[in-house]
Every structure is written in structure tokens, then in C-alpha cells.
Design a protein around this motif. Sequence first.
Motif, PDB file in Angstrom:
ATOM      1  N   MET A   1       0.825  -1.208   0.000  1.00  0.00           N
ATOM      2  CA  MET A   1       0.000   0.000   0.000  1.00  0.00           C
ATOM      3  C   MET A   1       0.861   1.260   0.000  1.00  0.00           C
ATOM      4  N   GLN A   2       1.979   1.228   0.702  1.00  0.00           N
ATOM      5  CA  GLN A   2       2.909   2.361   0.664  1.00  0.00           C
ATOM      6  C   GLN A   2       3.396   2.598  -0.761  1.00  0.00           C
TER       7      GLN A   2
ATOM      8  N   ILE B   1       0.475   4.063  -2.864  1.00  0.00           N
ATOM      9  CA  ILE B   1       0.249   5.491  -2.623  1.00  0.00           C
ATOM     10  C   ILE B   1       1.337   6.314  -3.312  1.00  0.00           C
TER      11      ILE B   1
ATOM     12  N   TYR C   1       0.565   6.397  -7.015  1.00  0.00           N
ATOM     13  CA  TYR C   1      -0.551   7.294  -7.312  1.00  0.00           C
ATOM     14  C   TYR C   1      -0.103   8.751  -7.255  1.00  0.00           C
ATOM     15  N   GLY C   2       0.756   9.064  -6.276  1.00  0.00           N
ATOM     16  CA  GLY C   2       1.261  10.430  -6.163  1.00  0.00           C
ATOM     17  C   GLY C   2       2.068  10.831  -7.384  1.00  0.00           C
TER      18      GLY C   2
ATOM     19  N   TYR D   1      -6.665   9.963  -8.833  1.00  0.00           N
ATOM     20  CA  TYR D   1      -5.513   9.485  -8.069  1.00  0.00           C
ATOM     21  C   TYR D   1      -5.551  10.000  -6.635  1.00  0.00           C
ATOM     22  N   GLU D   2      -5.927  11.261  -6.452  1.00  0.00           N
ATOM     23  CA  GLU D   2      -6.001  11.823  -5.097  1.00  0.00           C
ATOM     24  C   GLU D   2      -7.074  11.110  -4.274  1.00  0.00           C
TER      25      GLU D   2
ATOM     26  N   SER E   1      -5.922   7.527  -3.532  1.00  0.00           N
ATOM     27  CA  SER E   1      -4.832   7.549  -2.547  1.00  0.00           C
ATOM     28  C   SER E   1      -5.386   7.672  -1.142  1.00  0.00           C
TER      29      SER E   1
ATOM     30  N   VAL F   1      -6.803   4.351  -0.023  1.00  0.00           N
ATOM     31  CA  VAL F   1      -5.749   3.412   0.374  1.00  0.00           C
ATOM     32  C   VAL F   1      -5.148   3.817   1.714  1.00  0.00           C
ATOM     33  N   ALA F   2      -4.970   5.125   1.924  1.00  0.00           N
ATOM     34  CA  ALA F   2      -4.397   5.607   3.183  1.00  0.00           C
ATOM     35  C   ALA F   2      -5.287   5.246   4.367  1.00  0.00           C
TER      36      ALA F   2
END
Length: 338
Positions: A272-273, A276, A279-280, A295-296, A299, A302-303
Motif C-alpha cells: 500500500m505504501q 500510494i 498514485y502520487g 488518483y487523489e 490515494s 488506500v491511506a
Amino acid sequence: MNKHINLTSGEIASLWTVYMNDSMSLQVLSFMLKDLKDEEIKPVIQHAYDLSCSHIEKLTAIFKKENYATPNGFAEQDVNPNAPWLFTDVFCLTYVNFMAKIGSVTYGGLLSMSTRKDIRDYFTEVIHETTILYNTSLDIALEKGVNSRHPYISVPKETDFVDSKDYLSGLNPFQDKRPLNAIEISYLYMNIMTNSIGNKLCLAFAQTSPSKDIQEYILRCSDVAKKHVKIFTDILKEEDIEVPEVPDISISNSTTWTFSDKLNMFHISLMMQAGIGNYGTASAASQRSDLMLNYERLSLEVAKLAKSGADIMIQYNWLEQPPGIKLRKKLARDKEKS
């Protein structure tokens, strides 16, 4: 006489991070190796295992030299060597190639956080090793026809410039979106692949976990990964871009305990890290506003899921704490008490 240079916070964090990751990789790769049958794939997995062994040995030597407490990480008790096979040979090859991609990005970032020459030399060496592993695993996948390529588009015959701010739009439902560019297509496909591998890994961990609450959490992760694959795939299909088939990254029907839940949860957290981070990068590289917003939004999803996973790991005392500084006020109060 050489003056000893203390490790910086960046170097301490970097060494801790790679030790945790390599100690986990050792257990996963050791399990994969015992059931591999393909004579072309097995040497690649063995090479990945040998690299992790070498990294752990070198990191342990650095810790000893610096009086740095060696992290607990993961060990033989985190894997059941008697469990039946869980991953196909092609999955193992795809997994190593994928982890080499993550490693290349991670090691590059950690090198940039390091100052001391011996630490920089270490990360420079592992970047080179990981690059070779990535290329070797990809070459084998290409030879066996089990590698999925990014979508093809026409090669540009001339250069062009953006002539309107509409190029950056994409949120207005009453306005046609401009076609995806090559950069946007590449990131969409990369994130399809990342989530596809993550989904299979989640299913493998869920079906072999003995704990109901861990199974339910991991299956939630699987559902999110599948949802994200569909979102990215649908964006490409809207533009009549053919999405290449994902390789046969299958898993078996085994439900026997294979990896400890501590390892399963750590591995999913690591994925997941990476997701993210992907995606960033994809959001920053994309120039269509609807893609950036997607994407935001994803993200954040997922966070939140990662936070739920961290809560579970804390509950079971599985979340190893990274090195940090002591609370100054607490130190002062403890001194007064003594």
C-alpha cells in the motif's frame, strides 16, 4: 586517525527500512523456492533470495559496528515450510520482477537520504544488484512469453505544443475530454498491474490466514485493489485502448497456514505504501484534471485502509516501531524521579 562519523536520522531510517523489507523477503522467497519446478525461473528466485541474505549480513555488520539495535524483523517462525505450494512459478517470477521495481525506486530514494560514504556505497551497490535482478527476471518473462507490455500507441511523427487550457480539463461532464497522452496511459497501466499483483497476494494471504479478523481485513484490501483495477481499465477502454492481459499470476487453493499474520500484514502495508507513492507520481505526471482527482481520491482510500491495518497490527503488538528520538520532557521527569 579517522574520525568516526555518526549516522544521521536519514541513514538510521534507511538502514532500518531495508532490514525490515529484506528480512520479510527472505521468508517469502524461501517458501517459493521449495516448490518451484521451472528450471529457468528457479535460478532467478534463488538469486533474489541470495541477495536478501547478503543484504541482511551486511546490514547486521553495520548495526554491530554502530551499536545499533538490530530490528526484530522476520524470521523462520514467520513461515510454515511444510505448507503446500501456494504460488505458480509464473507468479513467483512476476513477484520478483515487481519487488525489484519497488526496490529500485526505494533504494534510489534512500541513497539520496544518505551522506556517509560507506552507507552511500552500500545503497549504490544494492541499486546495481536490484537493477540486474529486474532485467534478468524481465528477460526470462519475455523469453517465456509471460510478460505483459504497456499498450501500444502510434510513434509521434512531429512535435506539438499545448495551444489551449482545455488540455488540462476533464471534469466537465458536458465537455469532451481530450485523448489520453502516452504518459497518462503508462501510469494507468502500471497501476493496473500493481493492483492486480496486490489482489492476488491478498487472496493468498487471506485464504491461508487462521485468523478471522485478519482474513476480513485482507479481503477488504483485495476488494479495493480489484475496484481500482476496474477504474483504471475503464478509463483506458473509454478511449478504445486495448489493455494487455495480465500474466498468469495464479495462486493455489491451499488454506493451510503459510505465513504469519504479522508478515502478511506487514507485506500488505508495504504494497500500500508503494501504491500510494505510485498514485502520487501518476497524479503529478498526469495533465488531465479528472485523472489527478481520481488518483487523489484513490490515494485517500488506500491511506484510510492502511490506517485500519496499522490499528490491527498495534492491537496484536506486530507493528515494530522505527527508531526515533526520546521525549525530552519525559527524560527530565524520569531523571527527577530517580
